[in-house]
Design a protein around this motif. Sequence first.
Motif, PDB file in Angstrom:
ATOM      1  N   ASN A  92     -24.110  -8.045   6.961  1.00  0.00           N
ATOM      2  CA  ASN A  92     -22.885  -8.837   6.859  1.00  0.00           C
ATOM      3  C   ASN A  92     -22.908  -9.853   7.988  1.00  0.00           C
ATOM      4  O   ASN A  92     -22.934  -9.482   9.163  1.00  0.00           O
ATOM      5  CB  ASN A  92     -21.644  -7.952   7.026  1.00  0.00           C
ATOM      6  N   TYR A  94     -21.102 -13.447   7.609  1.00  0.00           N
ATOM      7  CA  TYR A  94     -20.530 -14.356   6.617  1.00  0.00           C
ATOM      8  C   TYR A  94     -20.802 -15.823   6.895  1.00  0.00           C
ATOM      9  O   TYR A  94     -20.712 -16.651   5.991  1.00  0.00           O
ATOM     10  CB  TYR A  94     -19.033 -14.075   6.478  1.00  0.00           C
ATOM     11  N   THR A  98     -22.076 -14.517   1.786  1.00  0.00           N
ATOM     12  CA  THR A  98     -21.302 -13.289   1.601  1.00  0.00           C
ATOM     13  C   THR A  98     -22.110 -12.180   0.926  1.00  0.00           C
ATOM     14  O   THR A  98     -21.681 -11.040   0.875  1.00  0.00           O
ATOM     15  CB  THR A  98     -20.045 -13.570   0.758  1.00  0.00           C
ATOM     16  N   LYS A 100     -25.182  -9.492   0.721  1.00  0.00           N
ATOM     17  CA  LYS A 100     -25.889  -8.719   1.753  1.00  0.00           C
ATOM     18  C   LYS A 100     -27.272  -9.290   2.080  1.00  0.00           C
ATOM     19  O   LYS A 100     -27.783  -9.118   3.182  1.00  0.00           O
ATOM     20  CB  LYS A 100     -26.051  -7.259   1.312  1.00  0.00           C
ATOM     21  N   CYS A 149     -19.935   0.957   8.278  1.00  0.00           N
ATOM     22  CA  CYS A 149     -19.267  -0.242   7.787  1.00  0.00           C
ATOM     23  C   CYS A 149     -18.002   0.153   7.032  1.00  0.00           C
ATOM     24  O   CYS A 149     -17.954   1.211   6.400  1.00  0.00           O
ATOM     25  CB  CYS A 149     -20.216  -1.018   6.874  1.00  0.00           C
ATOM     26  N   GLU A 151     -17.092  -0.883   4.393  1.00  0.00           N
ATOM     27  CA  GLU A 151     -17.375  -0.848   2.957  1.00  0.00           C
ATOM     28  C   GLU A 151     -17.940   0.491   2.490  1.00  0.00           C
ATOM     29  O   GLU A 151     -18.162   0.678   1.300  1.00  0.00           O
ATOM     30  CB  GLU A 151     -18.377  -1.950   2.591  1.00  0.00           C
ATOM     31  N   PHE A 246     -17.236  -4.282  11.365  1.00  0.00           N
ATOM     32  CA  PHE A 246     -16.803  -5.670  11.552  1.00  0.00           C
ATOM     33  C   PHE A 246     -16.286  -5.944  12.958  1.00  0.00           C
ATOM     34  O   PHE A 246     -16.162  -7.100  13.360  1.00  0.00           O
ATOM     35  CB  PHE A 246     -15.781  -6.085  10.479  1.00  0.00           C
TER      36      PHE A 246
END
Length: 332
Positions: A92, A94, A98, A100, A149, A151, A246
């Motif tokens: 990640n 950005y 966006t 991977k 992450c 996610e 993040f």
Amino acid sequence: MLIRNHESAFDHPHASEITPPAVYAQRRALLRQLAGGAAGAALASWAGRQALAQTGQAPGRLAALAGQRSSVAGAVTVEKITAYQDATSYNNFYEFGTDKADPARNAHTLKTRPWTVEVEGLVNKPRRFDIEELLKLSAQEERIYRLRCVEGWSMVIPWVGYSLAELIKRVEPQGSAKYVEFVTLADKATMPYVGSRVLDWPYTEGLRLDEAMHPLTLLAFGMYGEVLPNQNGAPVRIVVPWKYGFKSAKSIVKIRFTDKEPATAWNKAARHEYGFYSNVNPDVAHPRWSQATERRIGEDGLFSRKRKTLLFNGYEAQVGQLYAGMDLKKFY
Ligand code: MTE
């Protein structure tokens, strides 16, 4: 079952054809160092050897950056290290896209020299550090951290760097300083997605001063015994192992000390989804998905089980006291 030993992994007949000669030569050199035992150990970083032993892949692509194995409590997990290939191709970042795979594809345009990091705000000794100076400010250490992450996936990466506290001590925060803001590079000329509306650029992050001072908070310059690849945040980034990924801002250009909680890029993008604290917490679901389990990158086989996510990503013994008495559902 096929058992691959280290030699055979690289003695494959086509290895020299599919690997650039310089990289191949470096790998051979690393293998010779391994065969050399103790003498070799001084040359090949511990992480480099681990990566080779565990995944059959040595990095050998970028400039070496060795670190002493860290003695900070909790700084070296013994879990299996994620393959270098996975850690550098599933990212990640950005500013470079966006998807991977975008950062590995696009981040070659990032210029990592010259590079400076401005330290400003509520400190007695504000100043601008050149990256070469920053690299030498304190002894480089090797830390093997889990990174989880938001996610739902995780990796285990051997980082090279030193505690951010080493830098913070040198600039002498004032009594009124309560937070640290990290500002990262936003250069339209070299970062294709800066200017897009995905996030409010530059990407910023923040920590409470005591979190930033915690010895586990790492100012990282390398991984797997080498300097950071561009897609992983070269030439310098933060790694905060008990918070969602993040929070670990990449390619930092400014560190600012403030008395107010700084706004962060993800917080601004979706306040109810990404709080300031962002501590890894299996009991606090993201509004759109559970955080109870995670997928370890590299364990994606048909029969691989999801792992249970641990509170503070397993670093509770080290960092739990920072949040004593706080309602972690409110301060998510
Ligand atoms: N830093 C910047 N500047 N830009 C980003 O998009 N992404 C964050 C963080 N740092 C990001 C960033 C996110 S969402 C994660 S999960 C980690 O970087 C990923 O780090 P890695 O690609 O080295 O695993």
